[in-house]
Design an enzyme around this catalytic site. Structure first.
Site, short mmCIF file in Angstrom:
data_model
loop_
_atom_site.label_atom_id
_atom_site.label_comp_id
_atom_site.label_asym_id
_atom_site.label_seq_id
_atom_site.Cartn_x
_atom_site.Cartn_y
_atom_site.Cartn_z
CG ASP A 52 -4.43 0.32 -11.92
OD1 ASP A 52 -3.58 -0.29 -12.56
OD2 ASP A 52 -4.24 0.73 -10.77
CG LEU A 109 -1.86 -1.19 1.38
CD1 LEU A 109 -2.81 -0.96 2.57
CD2 LEU A 109 -2.66 -1.46 0.11
CG HIS A 169 -3.16 1.18 -2.15
ND1 HIS A 169 -1.82 1.00 -2.39
CD2 HIS A 169 -3.81 0.44 -3.08
CE1 HIS A 169 -1.66 0.18 -3.42
NE2 HIS A 169 -2.85 -0.17 -3.86
CB VAL A 183 -2.28 9.66 -5.01
CG1 VAL A 183 -1.32 10.37 -4.07
CG2 VAL A 183 -3.71 9.75 -4.49
O1 PAF Z 1 -5.81 -2.74 -8.60
C1 PAF Z 1 -5.47 -3.76 -7.98
O2 PAF Z 1 -4.68 -3.71 -7.02
C2 PAF Z 1 -6.03 -5.12 -8.38
O3 PAF Z 1 -6.11 -5.24 -9.75
C3 PAF Z 1 -7.38 -5.45 -7.70
C4 PAF Z 1 -8.48 -4.49 -8.12
C5 PAF Z 1 -7.22 -5.41 -6.19
C6 PAF Z 1 -7.81 -6.87 -8.10
O4 PAF Z 1 -6.86 -7.82 -7.72
#
Ligand code: PAF
Length: 279
Positions: A150, A33, A37, A176
């Site tokens: 993403d 993280l 996150h 971020v």
């Molecule tokens: O973005 C991520 O970290 C991953 O693709 C997810 C959404 C947790 C699925 O494993």
């Protein structure tokens, strides 16, 4: 903060929250993280009564030659950050619990999954959609939070939620960035010190492209990215923000507004993705 290991324990905890009329925010992650996150957990904290994050490095979304084994797994630090940002629980299942023996059901968001990153990472979005649906079924949150870094993943998950009538609100949150513009990513750890100095030029190139009035914008952005030492391009693409269909070229600047400019670039061992909105 509780650490929950099994799907049954996680769904029991979430059911107990729901029975008390509490709303649930969910932040699915693969761990390692960072502040990106942290911003998702904070947003979930602000909008829900209870917050759970998951930490699960999902084998189904890695190709055979990809980084599943070396993907960073600093679980103690992840729990510390999740607790600090106010998560009530971290769900950390074993692969065998998420994919019981004989698992043979997968989710494919046809079309979207084969574009952009999907063309370079066959099966990746099938793995993402499948695990996200499983996690949503276990937690049954009111809202689930995903980063716009993403961007294709966010569009795929929104489409899955709409197509399968999932009772969850999928919330996209802004990327971020480090102070030099590099989008935060667990995979930035793969950059050498020299590559880390050059990597922000990816965002610089995209941000320049988003402001540029050139008709051949994608070609001009590609040229800038290829100026980064050691960089090779998987794709640079200007797309419709909802369908990810390539924007018909040439387009005047005013008509391009609202489109997304996305890129995936390899620098050494790292594959970096980033995107900006054309404003
Ligand atoms: O973005 C991520 O970290 C991953 O693709 C997810 C959404 C947790 C699925 O494993």
């Amino acid at each position: 903060m509780k650490i929950i290991k099994t799907p049954t324990a996680m769904s029991d905890l979430a059911s107990s929250w729901r029975r008390r009329g509490l709303t649930i925010g969910f932040v699915p992650t693969m761990g390692a993280l960072h502040q990106g996150h942290a911003s998702l957990i904070r947003r979930a904290r602000a909008e829900n009564d209870r917050v759970t994050a998951s930490v699960f490095v999902n084998p189904a979304q890695f190709g055979p030659k990809e980084d599943f084994l070396r993907y960073p797994r600093p679980f103690a630090a992840d729990c510390a950050l999740a607790a600090q940002e106010g998560a009530d629980a971290v769900f950390h299942p074993e692969p065998a619990d998420v994919y019981p023996r004989g698992s043979s059901t997968f989710v494919e968001v046809a079309g979207l999954s084969g574009l952009l990153c999907g063309a370079f990472r066959p099966g990746h979005f099938r793995g993402v959609a499948t695990v996200v649906l499983k996690l949503l079924n276990i937690v049954q949150p009111d809202r689930a939070y995903f980063g716009e870094k993403d961007y294709q993943q966010l569009v795929v998950i929104k489409s899955m939620a709409r197509d399968l009538a999932l009772p969850v609100r999928v919330v996209g949150c802004p990327t971020v960035r480090e102070s030099d513009g590099l989008a935060m990513s667990s995979r930035n750890a793969y950059l050498s010190p020299a590559q880390r100095l050059w990597a922000p030029r990816l965002h610089e190139a995209l941000a320049w492209g988003a402001r540029s009035s050139r008709v051949s914008l994608v070609a001009a952005v590609r040229k800038r990215i290829l100026g980064i030492p050691g960089a090779s391009i998987d794709y640079v693409s200007l797309v419709d923000p909802d369908t990810l269909a390539p924007a018909p070229a040439p387009k005047a600047q005013a008509v391009r507004r609202g489109l997304r400019l996305l890129a995936a670039v390899r620098i050494g061992r790292a594959r970096l993705i980033d995107n900006v909105i054309v404003s």
